[in-house]
Design a protein around this motif. Structure first.
Motif, PDB file in Angstrom:
ATOM      1  N   GLN A  27       1.031  -1.420   0.188  1.00 14.75           N
ATOM      2  CA  GLN A  27       0.163  -0.237   0.135  1.00 14.75           C
ATOM      3  C   GLN A  27       0.603   0.918  -0.107  1.00 14.75           C
ATOM      4  O   GLN A  27       0.978   1.905  -0.398  1.00 14.75           O
ATOM      5  CB  GLN A  27      -1.549  -0.138   1.466  1.00 14.75           C
ATOM      6  CG  GLN A  27      -1.939   1.153   1.513  1.00 14.75           C
ATOM      7  CD  GLN A  27      -2.819   1.302   0.301  1.00 14.75           C
ATOM      8  OE1 GLN A  27      -3.588  -0.405  -0.364  1.00 14.75           O
ATOM      9  NE2 GLN A  27      -3.667   2.104  -0.635  1.00 14.75           N
ATOM     10  N   GLU A  31       0.831   3.975  -2.803  1.00 18.44           N
ATOM     11  CA  GLU A  31       0.465   5.254  -2.261  1.00 18.44           C
ATOM     12  C   GLU A  31       2.138   6.375  -2.942  1.00 18.44           C
ATOM     13  O   GLU A  31       1.817   8.317  -3.403  1.00 18.44           O
ATOM     14  CB  GLU A  31      -0.123   5.760  -0.800  1.00 18.44           C
ATOM     15  CG  GLU A  31      -1.057   4.991  -0.597  1.00 18.44           C
ATOM     16  CD  GLU A  31      -1.099   4.542   0.278  1.00 18.44           C
ATOM     17  OE1 GLU A  31      -0.823   5.370   1.755  1.00 18.44           O
ATOM     18  OE2 GLU A  31      -2.386   5.118   0.796  1.00 18.44           O
ATOM     19  N   LYS A  36      -0.115  10.768  -3.331  1.00 19.82           N
ATOM     20  CA  LYS A  36      -1.454  10.735  -2.817  1.00 19.82           C
ATOM     21  C   LYS A  36      -1.264   9.218  -1.851  1.00 19.82           C
ATOM     22  O   LYS A  36      -1.253   8.249  -2.600  1.00 19.82           O
ATOM     23  CB  LYS A  36      -2.101  11.002  -3.392  1.00 19.82           C
ATOM     24  CG  LYS A  36      -2.625  10.157  -4.587  1.00 19.82           C
ATOM     25  CD  LYS A  36      -3.815  11.518  -5.681  1.00 19.82           C
ATOM     26  CE  LYS A  36      -4.620   9.968  -6.185  1.00 19.82           C
ATOM     27  NZ  LYS A  36      -5.816  10.232  -7.467  1.00 19.82           N
ATOM     28  N   GLU A  37      -2.644   9.972  -0.743  1.00 23.54           N
ATOM     29  CA  GLU A  37      -3.486   8.580  -0.305  1.00 23.54           C
ATOM     30  C   GLU A  37      -4.831   8.079  -0.949  1.00 23.54           C
ATOM     31  O   GLU A  37      -5.236   8.747  -1.635  1.00 23.54           O
ATOM     32  CB  GLU A  37      -4.030   9.091   1.297  1.00 23.54           C
ATOM     33  CG  GLU A  37      -3.031   8.601   2.332  1.00 23.54           C
ATOM     34  CD  GLU A  37      -3.146   8.734   3.572  1.00 23.54           C
ATOM     35  OE1 GLU A  37      -4.708   8.684   3.934  1.00 23.54           O
ATOM     36  OE2 GLU A  37      -2.504   9.839   4.632  1.00 23.54           O
ATOM     37  N   SER A  38      -4.066   6.778  -0.942  1.00 18.80           N
ATOM     38  CA  SER A  38      -5.986   6.661  -1.594  1.00 18.80           C
ATOM     39  C   SER A  38      -6.833   5.021  -1.011  1.00 18.80           C
ATOM     40  O   SER A  38      -6.074   4.078  -0.170  1.00 18.80           O
ATOM     41  CB  SER A  38      -4.987   5.524  -2.612  1.00 18.80           C
ATOM     42  OG  SER A  38      -6.083   4.683  -3.566  1.00 18.80           O
ATOM     43  N   LYS A  73      -6.781   0.139   5.828  1.00 13.32           N
ATOM     44  CA  LYS A  73      -6.652   1.223   5.033  1.00 13.32           C
ATOM     45  C   LYS A  73      -7.931   1.930   6.120  1.00 13.32           C
ATOM     46  O   LYS A  73      -7.674   3.033   6.943  1.00 13.32           O
ATOM     47  CB  LYS A  73      -7.570   1.764   3.966  1.00 13.32           C
ATOM     48  CG  LYS A  73      -6.121   1.184   3.134  1.00 13.32           C
ATOM     49  CD  LYS A  73      -5.129   1.934   2.647  1.00 13.32           C
ATOM     50  CE  LYS A  73      -5.667   3.949   3.125  1.00 13.32           C
ATOM     51  NZ  LYS A  73      -4.454   5.023   3.046  1.00 13.32           N
TER      52      LYS A  73
END
Length: 76
Positions: A27, A31, A36-38, A73
């Motif tokens: 992860q 990212e 960016k965060e996803s 997440k």
């Protein structure tokens, strides 16, 4: 027999830790590439493509393991 049981526990503890690390760092890697965060569970997708597909020898793993990344997440 007792020694075999201890090694079995050690193996499964190592395996669980390895799966969690694949999810977390998979992860984080995607990212970082996207900058960016996803909300997409890329860690679970990477786990499915590597660990799941190899161990289960079928495509069902591709459906199950991304859910693990999604659950990770949600913990953040």
């Amino acid at each position: 027999m007792v020694r075999e049981v201890k090694w079995t526990y050690l193996y499964y503890i190592f395996e669980v830790v390895l799966v969690v690390l694949i999810i977390i760092y998979g992860q984080k890697a995607i990212e970082t590439l996207l900058k960016k965060e996803s909300l997409i569970p890329f860690g679970g997708i990477i786990l499915a493509m590597t660990w799941g597909a190899i161990h289960n020898h079928n495509l069902l793993a591709l459906l199950f393991y991304p859910k693990s990344g999604y659950n990770y997440k949600q913990l953040e």
